[in-house]
Design a protein around this motif. Structure first.
Motif, mmCIF file in Angstrom:
data_model
loop_
_atom_site.group_PDB
_atom_site.id
_atom_site.type_symbol
_atom_site.label_atom_id
_atom_site.label_comp_id
_atom_site.label_asym_id
_atom_site.label_seq_id
_atom_site.Cartn_x
_atom_site.Cartn_y
_atom_site.Cartn_z
ATOM 1 N N THR A 1 0.796 -1.227 0.000
ATOM 2 C CA THR A 1 0.000 0.000 0.000
ATOM 3 C C THR A 1 0.829 1.278 0.000
ATOM 4 O O THR A 1 0.532 2.231 -0.703
ATOM 5 N N HIS B 1 0.411 4.383 5.919
ATOM 6 C CA HIS B 1 0.226 5.794 6.291
ATOM 7 C C HIS B 1 0.733 6.125 7.693
ATOM 8 O O HIS B 1 0.236 7.070 8.323
ATOM 9 N N HIS C 1 -8.015 4.435 7.797
ATOM 10 C CA HIS C 1 -6.966 4.290 6.774
ATOM 11 C C HIS C 1 -5.776 5.214 7.001
ATOM 12 O O HIS C 1 -4.706 4.989 6.435
ATOM 13 N N HIS D 1 -7.583 9.654 3.008
ATOM 14 C CA HIS D 1 -6.268 10.286 3.118
ATOM 15 C C HIS D 1 -6.307 11.700 3.683
ATOM 16 O O HIS D 1 -7.097 12.536 3.250
ATOM 17 N N HIS E 1 0.757 4.255 -3.190
ATOM 18 C CA HIS E 1 1.452 5.407 -2.609
ATOM 19 C C HIS E 1 2.963 5.329 -2.761
ATOM 20 O O HIS E 1 3.526 4.249 -2.912
HETATM 21 FE FE LIG Z 1 -3.946 4.977 1.185
#
Ligand SMILES: [Fe+2]
Length: 469
Positions: free
Chosen positions: A120, A166, A214, A275, A460
């Motif tokens: 991811t 993230h 997320h 995001h 990403h």
């Molecule tokens: Fe993402």
């Protein structure tokens, strides 16, 4: 390096065209370039994304592919490109047996049976790159120069739980702020990995149920976690989601090294957020910019729970209500202000990473095509201080990817640097890497580099300066 087609998946768009995986790894150093690579661009652009190695078992979703990292290394006006799979435990096991072993996220019965693909996100911290997974997994360390997988990093045995994609690199404290999503209570945990490369802080954050947040946001003194009313339930055919408009979106502001009892919760209009753009402190308030999804669609309804069409439809529709959006949390009064800042549909936002957690002005997002599939038709630069925006649209057969901002050597302002983005061809085994002047996004690219291989559209990435790798 050509795109690869698996048999038995002809009707699955996530294995065709711009999404199709490649079958090999390569290193390239010679390119046709229109324009010139700037001499003051020095560092690496790393991009992660799904690239299944073996013919998928069952329904394949874009989220399921094995993580592959594409690296673009710039120095003295030259470029080296390389790509490598992240050798996860799951992939190594499959290599031993020569086939795919686990079904994908939308066809598996038990979430614990899903393969951690590390596909991811990719971040660089303490001279290592880390491939991270949106469902939370142990972080896979990679050599940021060779892209060789070094294996799971438990930070000298101090990390005892998986962490989500993230995780945020905090440039001010040189630490990593992380969160961990679990299928069982407390459902969410928050932690800090310090510059000594050890987990220095960890606290559970009890949520009312399975939420799968997320992203998180960070500021100098705080981190912001989310409890959004898109929640998940265990159903006979796997995880199923439900968006409850009667529940508020909850944002928990926790001191950087605080524990669960220190969280201050704020309630806002129901939404989902994939995001965060950035957040910062202003007097006794915290301001946060995000791409906010007004109308997250439940992924699969009961009747069509294993239908390919339903699965694809979900993702396209979900992203198509994502908008540039502002929150202000007043730590003294407990009040929340919120408002959309633009009506255009944009996602996959990036900023100058040096400004992470600090007041920032500019962000760069992808614009979404008006089709069911999540395909990116252009790029937009937002200026939070004003009305100013710049957009660049891509022309067929190319579609876009999440961009990255690379500061110029000796940069003297936030947007003094370059926006780099990969363009993926929908049907040719070739790609482009564009280098755009971040101050004049609409000007002709400073360099258009022909990459003579297919690069599937992905998720990403990050920019790392030479001193960081
Ligand atoms: Fe993402």
């Amino acid at each position: 390096m050509e795109r690869f087609t698996f048999t038995g998946h002809d009707d699955n768009p996530f294995l065709q065209g711009p999404y199709a995986p490649v079958s090999s790894e390569c290193v390239l150093t010679n390119f046709n370039i229109t324009g010139r690579i700037p001499d003051d661009l020095a560092g690496v652009y790393l991009r992660n994304g799904p690239n299944p190695k073996y013919n998928p078992a069952g329904i394949y979703h874009w989220f399921d592919g094995d993580g592959m990292v594409h690296g673009f290394y710039f120095q003295n006006g030259t470029l080296t490109y390389k790509n490598r799979w992240i050798k996860t435990k799951g992939l190594i096991k499959e290599q031993q047996q020569g086939k795919s072993l686990l079904p994908g996220v939308f066809s598996t019965v038990s979430p614990t049976e899903t393969k951690d693909t590390a596909n991811t996100d990719i971040i660089v911290f303490n001279k290592r790159a880390y491939g991270l997974w949106y469902r939370s997994g142990m972080p896979y360390a990679l050599d940021p120069v060779t892209l060789e997988t070094l294996g799971i990093d438990s930070f000298s045995d101090t990390l005892h739980a998986p962490i989500s994609a993230h995780a945020k690199v905090d440039p001010l404290h040189n630490e990593l702020r992380v969160f961990s999503v679990s299928m069982k209570p407390p459902y969410l945990s928050y932690g800090v990995i310090n510059e000594e490369h050890k987990v220095s802080h960890w606290t559970p954050i009890e949520l009312p149920g399975l939420r799968l947040p997320h992203d998180i946001a960070i500021t100098t003194h705080y981190s912001i976690v989310m409890d959004l009313p898109l929640y998940y339930i265990h159903a006979p055919k796997g995880l199923r989601s439900h968006f409850d408009r009667s529940l508020p979106a909850r944002f928990g502001i926790i001191p950087r090294l605080g524990s669960t009892q220190h969280i201050q919760w704020f309630e806002a209009e129901p939404c989902y957020i994939y995001h965060v753009i950035n957040a910062w402190e202003r007097e006794s308030k915290i301001e946060m910019l995000v791409c906010r999804v007004t109308d997250p669609v439940p992924p699969l309804e009961d009747k069509a729970s294993d239908s390919l069409h339903s699965m694809i439809n979900f993702l396209g529709k979900t992203l198509k209500t994502a908008q540039y959006y502002y929150y202000c949390f007043n730590l003294k009064t407990g009040s929340v202000e919120e408002q959309p800042l633009d009506s255009r549909i944009s996602e996959f936002p990036v900023i100058n990473q040096r400004y992470m957690g600090q007041p920032s002005r500019y962000s760069y997002h992808v614009l979404l095509d008006d089709v069911d599939l999540p395909l990116f038709s252009g790029l937009i630069k937002y200026d939070y201080w004003g009305e100013y925006t710049e957009t660049v649209m891509w022309s067929k057969p190319y579609v876009g990817n999440e961009p990255v901002f690379a500061p110029r050597n000796n940069a003297n302002s936030e947007d003094d640097g370059y926006v780099l983005t990969i363009l993926t061809s929908c049907h040719q085994d070739q790609s482009k890497l564009l280098i755009l002047d971040a101050k004049k996004l609409t000007a002709p690219p400073l360099a258009t580099i022909d990459i003579p291989v297919h690069i599937p559209i992905g998720f990403h990435g990050c920019w790392a300066e030479m001193s960081q790798i």
